[in-house]
Design a protein around this motif. Structure first.
Motif, PDB file in Angstrom:
ATOM      1  N   SER A 129       0.837  -1.195   0.000  1.00 46.08           N
ATOM      2  CA  SER A 129       0.000   0.000   0.000  1.00 46.08           C
ATOM      3  C   SER A 129       0.873   1.247   0.000  1.00 46.08           C
ATOM      4  CB  SER A 129      -0.919  -0.010   1.228  1.00 46.08           C
ATOM      5  OG  SER A 129      -1.792   1.092   1.200  1.00 46.08           O
ATOM      6  N   ILE A 130       0.663   2.108  -0.989  1.00 47.54           N
ATOM      7  CA  ILE A 130       1.474   3.314  -1.179  1.00 47.54           C
ATOM      8  C   ILE A 130       0.695   4.557  -0.752  1.00 47.54           C
ATOM      9  CG2 ILE A 130       2.687   4.748  -2.857  1.00 47.54           C
ATOM     10  CD1 ILE A 130       3.091   2.355  -4.589  1.00 47.54           C
ATOM     11  N   GLU A 131       1.358   5.420   0.008  1.00 37.83           N
ATOM     12  CA  GLU A 131       0.784   6.706   0.383  1.00 37.83           C
ATOM     13  C   GLU A 131       1.808   7.809   0.106  1.00 37.83           C
ATOM     14  OE1 GLU A 131      -1.218   9.695   1.072  1.00 37.83           O
ATOM     15  OE2 GLU A 131      -2.322   7.827   1.465  1.00 37.83           O
ATOM     16  N   ARG A 132       1.367   8.902  -0.532  1.00 43.07           N
ATOM     17  CA  ARG A 132       2.264  10.006  -0.890  1.00 43.07           C
ATOM     18  C   ARG A 132       2.343  11.087   0.174  1.00 43.07           C
ATOM     19  NH1 ARG A 132      -0.491  14.547  -2.590  1.00 43.07           N
ATOM     20  NH2 ARG A 132       1.459  15.368  -3.475  1.00 43.07           N
ATOM     21  N   LEU A 133       1.431  11.090   1.137  1.00 40.65           N
ATOM     22  CA  LEU A 133       1.410  12.091   2.191  1.00 40.65           C
ATOM     23  C   LEU A 133       2.002  11.503   3.467  1.00 40.65           C
ATOM     24  CD1 LEU A 133      -2.142  13.605   1.596  1.00 40.65           C
ATOM     25  CD2 LEU A 133       0.067  14.501   0.821  1.00 40.65           C
ATOM     26  N   ARG A 134       3.112  12.071   3.911  1.00 44.79           N
ATOM     27  CA  ARG A 134       3.815  11.517   5.069  1.00 44.79           C
ATOM     28  C   ARG A 134       2.913  11.433   6.301  1.00 44.79           C
ATOM     29  NH1 ARG A 134       7.893   8.371   6.571  1.00 44.79           N
ATOM     30  NH2 ARG A 134       9.427   9.461   5.273  1.00 44.79           N
ATOM     31  N   GLY A 135       2.083  12.462   6.519  1.00 44.70           N
ATOM     32  CA  GLY A 135       1.206  12.456   7.681  1.00 44.70           C
ATOM     33  C   GLY A 135       0.253  11.285   7.695  1.00 44.70           C
ATOM     34  N   ARG A 183      -0.869  -0.829  13.593  1.00 42.03           N
ATOM     35  CA  ARG A 183       0.095  -1.477  14.489  1.00 42.03           C
ATOM     36  C   ARG A 183      -0.558  -2.512  15.407  1.00 42.03           C
ATOM     37  NH1 ARG A 183       4.810   0.649  15.180  1.00 42.03           N
ATOM     38  NH2 ARG A 183       4.035   2.739  14.719  1.00 42.03           N
ATOM     39  N   THR A 184      -1.680  -2.152  16.023  1.00 38.05           N
ATOM     40  CA  THR A 184      -2.303  -3.059  16.988  1.00 38.05           C
ATOM     41  C   THR A 184      -2.958  -4.274  16.333  1.00 38.05           C
ATOM     42  OG1 THR A 184      -4.347  -1.761  16.940  1.00 38.05           O
ATOM     43  CG2 THR A 184      -2.735  -1.222  18.651  1.00 38.05           C
ATOM     44  N   LEU A 185      -3.227  -4.201  15.035  1.00 35.17           N
ATOM     45  CA  LEU A 185      -3.867  -5.320  14.345  1.00 35.17           C
ATOM     46  C   LEU A 185      -2.872  -6.401  13.942  1.00 35.17           C
ATOM     47  CD1 LEU A 185      -6.468  -3.464  12.094  1.00 35.17           C
ATOM     48  CD2 LEU A 185      -6.699  -4.310  14.428  1.00 35.17           C
ATOM     49  N   ARG A 186      -1.585  -6.068  13.916  1.00 37.65           N
ATOM     50  CA  ARG A 186      -0.515  -7.037  13.678  1.00 37.65           C
ATOM     51  C   ARG A 186      -0.777  -7.897  12.434  1.00 37.65           C
ATOM     52  NH1 ARG A 186       2.897  -7.691  18.081  1.00 37.65           N
ATOM     53  NH2 ARG A 186       2.268  -6.554  19.953  1.00 37.65           N
ATOM     54  N   LEU A 187      -0.828  -7.234  11.294  1.00 40.41           N
ATOM     55  CA  LEU A 187      -1.096  -7.923  10.031  1.00 40.41           C
ATOM     56  C   LEU A 187       0.226  -8.255   9.346  1.00 40.41           C
ATOM     57  CD1 LEU A 187      -3.981  -5.601   8.805  1.00 40.41           C
ATOM     58  CD2 LEU A 187      -4.173  -7.754  10.055  1.00 40.41           C
ATOM     59  N   PRO A 188       0.565  -9.542   9.253  1.00 36.58           N
ATOM     60  CA  PRO A 188       1.877  -9.910   8.720  1.00 36.58           C
ATOM     61  C   PRO A 188       2.039  -9.701   7.229  1.00 36.58           C
ATOM     62  CG  PRO A 188       0.565 -11.877   9.120  1.00 36.58           C
ATOM     63  CD  PRO A 188      -0.214 -10.725   9.683  1.00 36.58           C
ATOM     64  N   ASN A 189       0.946  -9.511   6.503  1.00 42.88           N
ATOM     65  CA  ASN A 189       1.037  -9.429   5.045  1.00 42.88           C
ATOM     66  C   ASN A 189       0.771  -8.041   4.485  1.00 42.88           C
ATOM     67  OD1 ASN A 189      -1.686  -9.492   5.732  1.00 42.88           O
ATOM     68  ND2 ASN A 189      -2.300 -10.682   3.945  1.00 42.88           N
ATOM     69  N   VAL A 190       0.801  -7.012   5.349  1.00 42.19           N
ATOM     70  CA  VAL A 190       0.594  -5.637   4.893  1.00 42.19           C
ATOM     71  C   VAL A 190       1.916  -4.885   4.944  1.00 42.19           C
ATOM     72  CG1 VAL A 190      -0.559  -3.439   5.339  1.00 42.19           C
ATOM     73  CG2 VAL A 190      -1.814  -5.580   5.640  1.00 42.19           C
ATOM     74  N   HIS A 191       2.274  -4.257   3.831  1.00 43.19           N
ATOM     75  CA  HIS A 191       3.522  -3.507   3.721  1.00 43.19           C
ATOM     76  C   HIS A 191       3.189  -2.081   3.295  1.00 43.19           C
ATOM     77  CE1 HIS A 191       5.307  -7.498   3.869  1.00 43.19           C
ATOM     78  NE2 HIS A 191       4.481  -7.821   2.892  1.00 43.19           N
ATOM     79  N   LEU A 192       3.541  -1.104   4.127  1.00 39.26           N
ATOM     80  CA  LEU A 192       3.235   0.293   3.859  1.00 39.26           C
ATOM     81  C   LEU A 192       4.441   0.984   3.245  1.00 39.26           C
ATOM     82  CD1 LEU A 192       1.323   1.240   7.131  1.00 39.26           C
ATOM     83  CD2 LEU A 192       0.421   0.239   5.014  1.00 39.26           C
ATOM     84  N   ILE A 193       4.207   1.731   2.177  1.00 39.81           N
ATOM     85  CA  ILE A 193       5.272   2.365   1.411  1.00 39.81           C
ATOM     86  C   ILE A 193       4.984   3.857   1.300  1.00 39.81           C
ATOM     87  CG2 ILE A 193       6.496   2.395  -0.791  1.00 39.81           C
ATOM     88  CD1 ILE A 193       5.100  -0.497  -1.147  1.00 39.81           C
ATOM     89  N   PHE A 194       5.952   4.684   1.666  1.00 36.14           N
ATOM     90  CA  PHE A 194       5.832   6.128   1.485  1.00 36.14           C
ATOM     91  C   PHE A 194       6.495   6.467   0.154  1.00 36.14           C
ATOM     92  CE2 PHE A 194       5.446  10.476   2.146  1.00 36.14           C
ATOM     93  CZ  PHE A 194       6.667  11.120   2.100  1.00 36.14           C
ATOM     94  N   ALA A 195       5.690   6.812  -0.838  1.00 31.24           N
ATOM     95  CA  ALA A 195       6.225   7.030  -2.182  1.00 31.24           C
ATOM     96  C   ALA A 195       5.166   7.665  -3.069  1.00 31.24           C
ATOM     97  CB  ALA A 195       6.691   5.703  -2.791  1.00 31.24           C
ATOM     98  N   ASP A 196       5.558   7.952  -4.293  1.00 33.84           N
ATOM     99  CA  ASP A 196       4.666   8.480  -5.317  1.00 33.84           C
ATOM    100  C   ASP A 196       3.879   7.323  -5.926  1.00 33.84           C
ATOM    101  OD1 ASP A 196       3.414   9.648  -7.456  1.00 33.84           O
ATOM    102  OD2 ASP A 196       5.236  10.363  -8.430  1.00 33.84           O
ATOM    103  N   GLY A 197       2.574   7.285  -5.650  1.00 34.99           N
ATOM    104  CA  GLY A 197       1.749   6.191  -6.144  1.00 34.99           C
ATOM    105  C   GLY A 197       1.576   6.162  -7.644  1.00 34.99           C
TER     106      GLY A 197
END
Length: 266
Positions: free
Chosen positions: A159-165, A175-189
């Protein structure tokens, strides 16, 4: 040909291949890309009690029954919507509206989509498939809610998000859901995420004039892309693109209203 990395992929630094694929530049600077994996220590999604009474299963079950009445029929999607605590992804002042079929502001001019829209788009992405999808790319993490739902119907979610906030907010929410297969990316979608391609599905939470070519390039044969896209009348409509052995098939569906798709990071 560069060998595609194993999963979950480790992306602590910007790879040269990603930069060559089309990083956004401001002047002479290349904007950085960072990646964060949600904790993999727990195998199942676990809701944390909020103390607000909204962690009741009955509340989510009523929302799901409304979705069913509105025409959502994919049981895997309904089950996922029934498990994810939407109230943990909205602002505290709006928490009492968390399970209503409405979009809500999440800050920085962005919104969390209506439950019906989330369910509809993921149902279109699955297209009646049995079992889980493979790797899915989400453009526009927002508060992280849709990524959480996707995690229950796909083997991997990038999952890509361009807004740092919002990227930081999604990290905290998930964080509290502890999902092992979700990867968060800060980048230009707009350039997608070629390091994880090809994708069985790509889903966008923002609408542009047309589907960006990098997304099409990163879609696997047999995969589906769901995105709001501008029509000739200047409105937005949901567009479904399926990649076949010979090219792409496009279908334009109902009118929608999403925030505009933008390039760069902020």
């Amino acid at each position: 040909m560069t060998k595609r990395p194993g999963f979950p992929v480790q992306l602590d630094r910007v790879s040269s291949s990603l930069v060559r694929a089309g990083s956004t530049r401001t002047g002479a600077q290349t904007m950085p890309v960072t990646k964060t994996s949600v904790s993999a220590r727990a195998p199942a999604l676990q809701a944390v009690a909020s103390g607000l009474g909204l962690d009741s299963q009955a509340v989510r079950s009523r929302m799901v029954e409304k979705l069913r009445a509105q025409g959502v029929t994919d049981e895997a999607v309904l089950s996922a919507m029934n498990q994810v605590p939407r109230h943990q992804f909205v602002e505290s002042a709006l928490v009492n509206q968390a399970y209503e079929d409405t979009s809500l502001p999440i800050g920085l001019g962005q919104t969390i989509s209506k439950p019906n829209v989330v369910a509809r788009m993921i149902e279109l992405l699955r297209a009646g498939r049995s079992g889980k999808l493979g790797r899915v790319l989400e453009i526009g993490t927002g508060c992280g809610y849709q990524a959480a739902v996707l995690s229950l119907v796909a083997t991997e979610v990038y999952s890509i998000e361009r807004l740092r906030g919002l990227h930081d907010k999604a990290k905290e929410n998930l964080r509290t859901l502890r999902l092992p297969n979700v990867h968060l990316i800060f980048a230009d979608g707009m350039i997608g995420f070629p390091k994880g391609a090809p994708y069985a599905g790509i889903i966008s939470a923002a609408g542009g004039e047309q589907v960006p070519q990098p997304w099409l390039d990163q879609l696997a044969v047999g995969g589906r892309l769901i995105a709001p896209t501008a029509t000739a009348q200047g409105q937005q409509a949901l567009v479904v693109v399926e990649r076949t052995d010979t090219g792409f098939q496009k279908e334009v569906l109902e009118a929608v209203h999403f925030v505009p798709l933008k390039s760069g990071v902020a």
